[in-house]
Design an enzyme around this catalytic site. Sequence first.
Site, mmCIF file in Angstrom:
data_model
loop_
_atom_site.group_PDB
_atom_site.id
_atom_site.type_symbol
_atom_site.label_atom_id
_atom_site.label_comp_id
_atom_site.label_asym_id
_atom_site.label_seq_id
_atom_site.Cartn_x
_atom_site.Cartn_y
_atom_site.Cartn_z
ATOM 1 N N ASP A 350 0.832 -1.194 0.000
ATOM 2 C CA ASP A 350 0.000 0.000 0.000
ATOM 3 C C ASP A 350 0.874 1.254 0.000
ATOM 4 O OD1 ASP A 350 -2.702 1.261 0.460
ATOM 5 O OD2 ASP A 350 -1.691 1.962 2.270
ATOM 6 N N GLU A 386 1.749 -0.397 -5.032
ATOM 7 C CA GLU A 386 0.800 0.659 -5.358
ATOM 8 C C GLU A 386 1.653 1.918 -5.513
ATOM 9 O OE1 GLU A 386 -3.418 2.425 -3.726
ATOM 10 O OE2 GLU A 386 -1.800 2.177 -2.275
#
Length: 729
Positions: A350, A386
């Site tokens: 993330d 990401e």
Amino acid sequence: MPGATPIAEGLPFPLGATWDGRGVNFALFSANATKVELCLFDDDGERERERIALPEFTDEVWHVYLTGLRPGAVYGYRVHGPYEPERGHRFNPNKLLLDPYAKSHAGNLKWNPAIFGYTLGEQDADLTFDERDSAPFVQKCVVVDQSFSWTHPTRVRVPWDRTILYETHVRGYTQRHLALPPTLRGTFEGLGQKPVVNYLRSLGVTSIELMPIHAFVNDSYLLDKGLTNYWGYNTIGFFAADRRYFARGPGAIDELKQMVDCFHEAGLEVILDVVYNHTAEGNERGPTLSFRGIDNASYYRLMPNEPRYYINDTGTGNTLNLSHPRVLQMVTDSLRYWVNEMQVDGFRFDLATILAREPYGFDEGGGFLHSCRQDPVLSGTKLIAEPWDCGPGGYQVGGFPPGWAEWNDRFRDTVRAFWRGDDGIASELASRITGSGDKFNHRGRRPWASINFITAHDGFTLNDLVSYSEKHNEANLEDNRDGHADNKSWNSGVEGPTNDAQVRVLRERQKRNLLATLLLSQGTPMLLAGDEFGRTQQGNNNAYCQDNEISWVDWEGIDEDGRALREFVVKLTTLRHTLPVLRRGRFLTGAFNEELQLSEVKWMSPAGVELTSQQWDDPPMKCFGVLIDGRAQVSGIRKPASDATLLLVLNAHHDVVEFKLPEIPGSDQWSCLIDTNVPVREELPEFESGDIYQVTGHSLLLFALHAKGQTQRIFERLEKKLTEEGGTT
């Protein structure tokens, strides 16, 4: 508090609480502490029964060994040192702290003023010092026994070019699954049950990407509104799985291992979505739960000239300081723990740009990325970034080094815009279909580096993408202000559910168009759980706080359209697995090969000839073909391949377009494998080169050249898959 447990000096490694069969070694890093106390609690974590000062301090690690202590022991730390927020130090021994290396947590966090290191409500409150004991209100750590008998002790290694990712949530995926006992729904054990695993296998996906399972915190502002942190992007323990996903309570980590074992038995990989960019402690006004009280100045990135405040490149209040060697060690130790001890096969990071951010900015050669690249364990796993964050220069799609794959939001946005009917999208879509070489074709990276997706946990589901033009997040109790406003969605003429037959037909065809574009493009496709049968979130594109029917997969509500869509997805995954030309290991550039006298890819107009530059530049151009020649060279060895030659036709016009099937020297027949306007056919229609095909508005087609025998085998295999156990819901 007088001691009763026999102690010894212990060792400064490994960090955390380690049981060796005779006792437990405790080791905690803190460079700036003056004293560390280990607190032992009774079995239910309610009463502190013993407090032991760690007697040794070696290389900035405090340590002790407790003879006779066993797995199941409940503990926490109190750390002494300066409380000087304006210098970055926030030590407060009144606050019980979680061990960053704890393998299991017990109890629930209770939002009480005592969990803050300062006194709430005063001016410049975070500069004050609070003397209340937080122990009654915070979670504790549990010593665990790591032993487990693996049926499949080696990880699954699906080649990148064969990978199809499937993103889901442990709780939401099985919470409404009627084939599971109620006690197992929403748990690791439930996710590993045969009805679930067989279903996933029947879809043709290879790798299950689980949303965060690390221990996380429910935000107080959500609890006050009767909501919860459902997604889990609020980590407080990087080695502990969240206790709410265990059927038998904290410490039962064998349930998670058993789930992984079951997936591996079925040949499925397990990928974890991990959040190493920030913690649940928030900014200077957040609670003191672990890292802040252990060594705030080491664990967090603080403002260079005002260390009272935190750098907030995450948008969540704080940012972990991976430039510090001990923090970097913690993250890589955590990753290796999940690979070595839990046997997971890879990670999705993330806000991964933050992990590569040094004090001077993003560096694709920074400490964390270098650590992963050279690590003999981590370098052999799937690493997915990401590639963006909220900080300066945070958007880095295509900027990660070799060995990494990246979520490609350019694929998502371009495909959505094209099928919505936007002008001027065709030329960029050509790049996205062929693996986004403009972003990834450098340094020997391969098309698989582009993680292609249409939908993900953050945003509309596939059903809602074609059913809503506006977000409807009222259930989040923020007056619909949260969530992205630019979704590139189209409601097909009516907002939300409708009984209009024409609108429903168009929506189903649009779903097939989007899914087919995803699964027939070069790169690594990722499906969102439930999209294969049209799961809805009622127009909510930010369901992070909805631990209820909005987010849970509704297995009982799958209708006839949903079952048909699922069968279509299985056709697509079968085609992808069977036809190597759909997952080439080299980028399709369109270059002409003089030796083979062919181009690996050509872009065709409806007239059956190559598109001109003027046609590419024409904004209303919304119908074209992609001709991928199966004879093209697929490796550095100069020889022709023998893959099928395919023609992909995409028509985003509202009306029918007459498309002339191109003529290929030495061949004269095409078989139609896919037509999203006619998703079910008893047999494959065949056409001659030069024939005109009436391409329905808003539809996609896939043709194979001279491939009758091969495609017949494909659909025989497909029929077999559909009749396998677990092949239908």
